[in-house]
Scaffold this active site. Structure first.
Site, short mmCIF file in Angstrom:
data_model
loop_
_atom_site.label_atom_id
_atom_site.label_comp_id
_atom_site.label_asym_id
_atom_site.label_seq_id
_atom_site.Cartn_x
_atom_site.Cartn_y
_atom_site.Cartn_z
N ASP A 289 -11.59 -44.21 4.60
CA ASP A 289 -11.32 -43.01 3.79
C ASP A 289 -9.86 -43.36 3.39
OD1 ASP A 289 -10.98 -40.56 2.78
OD2 ASP A 289 -11.50 -39.46 4.33
C1 BGC Z 1 -11.36 -37.57 1.59
C2 BGC Z 1 -12.84 -38.41 1.00
C3 BGC Z 1 -12.62 -38.83 -0.28
C4 BGC Z 1 -11.39 -39.20 -0.84
C5 BGC Z 1 -11.29 -39.73 -2.07
C6 BGC Z 1 -10.09 -38.34 0.95
O1 BGC Z 1 -9.19 -37.66 1.40
O2 BGC Z 1 -11.39 -37.50 2.96
O3 BGC Z 1 -13.86 -37.61 1.31
O4 BGC Z 1 -13.72 -39.15 -0.87
O5 BGC Z 1 -10.33 -38.52 -0.08
O6 BGC Z 1 -11.01 -38.78 -3.12
#
Ligand code: BGC
Length: 780
Positions: A289
């Site tokens: 993530d």
């Molecule tokens: C989130 C993800 C997301 C990523 C990119 C993260 O903070 O947990 O679900 O895909 O950001 O935006």
């Protein structure tokens, strides 16, 4: 394949597919005479990796973004791509070897990119689809597939290669601030819905990223250590991922932020290699993530995390150092690089697709509206309050009638071209709105929002917060409105929370001012003999018992995307007969939940309720919910008959279940038919019921029937035995319960499993490191 699907397919395929992009210019020729090998397709990957320098490998496994990532800056989190402004990230190109950069964009409600660009008159809007819990509430896999297709089309036409969705964690904890990014509290429903969505996107040559892997079930602390038994992991938290990996073969998976039984998900070899790859045969690549290098890079690479996102230059340096210092085996890096390249060669960017930046947003809106209306759940409809006649005059109450919440915060945000509020939708459908009241609300909302107390916090990616408004005192307005309109509609919404947090308990219980509004409106309208309808514009369950008897009808609209108002009007007018059913239990009270005193924990959180998540808990421990899992009313009635199993009830490898559903009411409709199984206790205790199959009828006109057939196989029916580290189908009598909800069972049949069957032995991994007491139905 439906006609609509064909139409969309032709839109997708009619785009120009030029073979002039990276690598493809050299198609079929992996080795240039006078230069390094070029990435031309699957066959070229080994040569390309052999020619890569250590620095190039270390670049490919680290996302490539804006230089500002030298410093973490909340303003730009989730907005790192330079190729497509506003996309969440991209990989690094290595032009020397014909490796393009690919673009990754969120997310669960549609494509998240910037709607405008500097010095550019064009706009870049995307369709805001209903939140995944609304999609799940449709119980309609074909429709979710269509949402996937429509999303795929927009991704492709905006030059994006990989969607960062679907989110598919289990809604096991009611206050999890990200629940609406997920489908359901049930792993089977989650797995089927995610499979449909992934297939809808990937059948058109765009990748998906199933997330967040795994046991990421709270937002209160992203870094929590989730302590959970192997059985609950396998049966509840990993099951949907397993189904989706096996049935839909997604291109990518995103590791979650948290720890699982003491080890960060992203450094977790048990999870990413022994389970994901070895047990399930995952073929794509795993990415972190958006965690900005917080973890041990060598461990991540070794565990099977291929790509570090969003990527910072110092991570590449750390990888080079780790290899040079002998901490990281270069062969591991090679493997991780190859996994990524195998996906890159499938992307539109690699294939030189010339995107239009002009997707068919009208087609997306049509799918969004249908999914929104089909996912709404009619919770109450006394005396057939609904549907409403088209000449009805409506008085709208509640500040959310002005500030309608269509859904999507943080990474689930979508910049739609327009969003239809409730009033606009009702007017579009021909209803008359009480303008005077509506204007009063507009002024009230505007005035409060202009004050320091209620203005929007100037936000960044995480905190874009509107403080929730108190409701206006409508004791007098309600009386006037009851005199000059036919029906009162009260819109109740979820609090405006911040993306970085869980929901609060205040969000579960209605505030005093909301309760007062309900009292005033219902008293005034009922005094005139006129009905009141509540619309729940919420992201998840809320307390209903204290007020639901006062209103005549309740429609759970959720946060259904940009077509909100039109879809509400479709249901209220009867143009669409509601067929949505709850993918998550509505408890009577928060204190009825088994974890109400322990959630969310500090530092670590123990999943003590174990496998008894959602309705598995209610049905096993006889805790009556306000609205049970699978519940939803219709404007018609269905009769179930001929519920039976084949093979005289002797299970062998699989068994079939049959049911006939007849529309015995007066209007056409569709019914979501649910098949639960009550398994015998053996060595393993079992929840009272588990959802094992479902289907939705076609539209049945009054008097029409449909015969449905379901197939239950051994793996689907098996339970997880930790001692054997195996899925086991225990001997005994199994009861199949076919119903309209988890408790509205319309017929049963039984079958027998003659002896224990070890269906599948898997790696014995991810055991908790501490002992804890698990909820058991046999405990004293
Ligand atoms: C989130 C993800 C997301 C990523 C990119 C993260 O903070 O947990 O679900 O895909 O950001 O935006």
């Amino acid at each position: 394949m439906s006609r609509k699907r064909n139409a969309l397919l032709s839109v997708v395929l009619s785009g120009t597919l030029l073979l002039s992009g990276f690598g493809s210019a050299l198609a079929g020729n992996a080795q240039q005479n006078d230069g390094p090998p070029q990435l031309t397709g699957l066959d070229s990957i080994d040569d390309v990796v052999a020619a890569m320098t250590l620095q190039e490998k270390a670049a490919l496994v680290v996302g490539g973004n804006k230089e500002v990532l030298e410093e973490i800056d909340n303003e730009i989190i989730g907005n790192q791509a330079t190729r497509v402004p506003g996309a969440a990230g991209q990989t690094q190109a290595i032009p020397r070897l014909g490796i393009p950069s690919i673009v990754l964009a969120d997310g669960p409600m549609g494509v998240r990119i910037n709607p405008t660009r500097p010095n550019d008159d064009n706009t870049y809007y995307a369709t805001k689809f209903p939140a995944p819990n609304v999609l799940a509430a449709t119980w309609d896999r074909d429709l979710v597939y269509e949402v996937g297709e429509a999303t795929s089309h927009e991704l492709r036409e905006y030059g994006i290669d990989l969607l960062l969705a679907p989110g598919m964690n289990i809604q096991s904890y009611l206050l999890n601030g990200r629940n609406s990014e997920y489908f359901s509290e049930d792993p089977y429903l989650t797995g089927r819905m995610a499979t449909a969505l992934v297939s809808g996107v990937e059948d058109h040559g765009i990748g998906t990223t199933i997330k967040h892997f795994a046991a990421y079930n709270q937002r209160a602390d992203n870094n929590i250590d989730a302590i959970v038994s192997q059985r609950a992991l396998r049966e509840i938290y990993l099951k949907g991922f397993e189904m989706t990996v096996k049935d839909a073969d997604p291109w990518a998976i995103m590791d979650s932020y948290n720890k699982i039984n003491g080890t960060w998900a992203t450094e977790n070899k048990d999870l990413l290699t022994h389970i994901l790859r070895e047990d399930w045969g995952f073929n794509g690549f795993a990415m972190t993530d958006w965690e900005f290098g917080a973890r041990n890079i060598a461990k991540q690479m070794e565990a099977g995390t291929n790509l570090l996102m969003p990527g910072r230059p110092q991570q590449s340096t750390a990888i080079v150092n780790a290899v040079n210092d002998g901490i990281l085996d270069e062969a591991v890096l090679d493997r991780n690089v190859k996994d990524i390249l195998r996906i890159i060669v499938q992307t539109p960017t690699f294939q030189g697709y010339e995107y239009s930046n002009d997707p068919d947003l009208a087609a997306g809106a049509e799918v969004a509206r249908k999914a929104a209306a089909d996912g709404m759940v009619l919770l109450k409809n006394e005396e057939q309050t609904l549907p409403l006649d088209s000449d009805t005059t409506v008085s709208l109450f509640g500040t959310p009638s002005i500030e309608t919440m269509t859904g999507g915060r943080g990474s689930a945000l979508v910049h739609a071209e327009y969003q239809i509020g409730i009033a606009e939708g009702l007017q579009n459908a021909g209803f008359t709105i009480n303008e005077e009241l509506y204007e009063k609300y507009e002024t009230y909302v505007e005035t409060l929002r202009a004050t320091d107390e209620y203005k929007q916090t100037p936000g960044n990616f995480f905190v874009s917060t509107f403080p929730t408004l108190p409701e206006m005192d409508v004791s007098e307005e309600a009386i006037t409105a009851a005199g000059n309109s036919d029906v009162g509609i009260i819109v109740l919404a979820t609090e405006f929370g911040s993306y970085g947090n869980d929901r609060s308990l205040e969000d579960f219980y209605l505030s005093d001012s909301k309760q007062a509004m309900i009292d005033d409106v219902t008293a005034a309208f009922h005094a005139e003999g006129k009905p009141v309808i509540a619309i729940l514009n919420v992201e998840g369950p809320l307390e209903v018992v204290s007020w639901r008897d006062k209103v005549d009808a309740i429609l759970l609209s959720w946060q259904p995307g940009q077509e909100f108002g039109n879809a509400v009007a479709d249901v209220l007018s009867g143009k669409v007969n509601p067929s949505g059913k709850l993918p998550q239990t509505f408890p009577k009270d928060y204190t009825d939940l088994p974890y109400s005193e322990t959630y969310p924990g500090t530092g670590s959180f123990i999943y003590e309720e174990d496998i008894y998540v959602g309705y598995r808990y209610n049905t096993t421990f006889d805790v009556e919910p306000a609205y049970e899992f699978g519940f939803g009313l219709s404007y018609t009635e269905y009769e179930y008959s001929n519920i039976r199993v084949n093979r005289n009830g002797n299970f062998k490898d699989k068994i079939q279940v049959f049911a006939t559903v007849e529309n015995v009411g007066e209007v056409a409709g569709r019914e979501a038919v649910q098949v639960y199984v009550s398994k015998p206790d053996g060595k393993l205790e079992k929840p009272e019921i588990e959802l094992k199959a479902f289907d939705k009828t076609r539209e049945l006109r009054p008097g029409k029937k449909e015969n449905l057939r379901f197939e239950l196989d051994a793996k689907n029916l098996a339970s997880f035995d930790e001692e054997l580290s195996a899925w086991v189908l225990e001997a005994g009598t199994y009861e199949v319960r076919v119903g309209a909800s988890s408790t509205d069972i319309r017929g049963t049949a039984t079958f027998t499993v003659a002896e224990d069957v070890v269906v599948e032995v898997v790696n014995d991994v991810l055991a908790p490191q501490i002992e804890f007491e698990r909820l058991s139905k046999f405990a004293q």
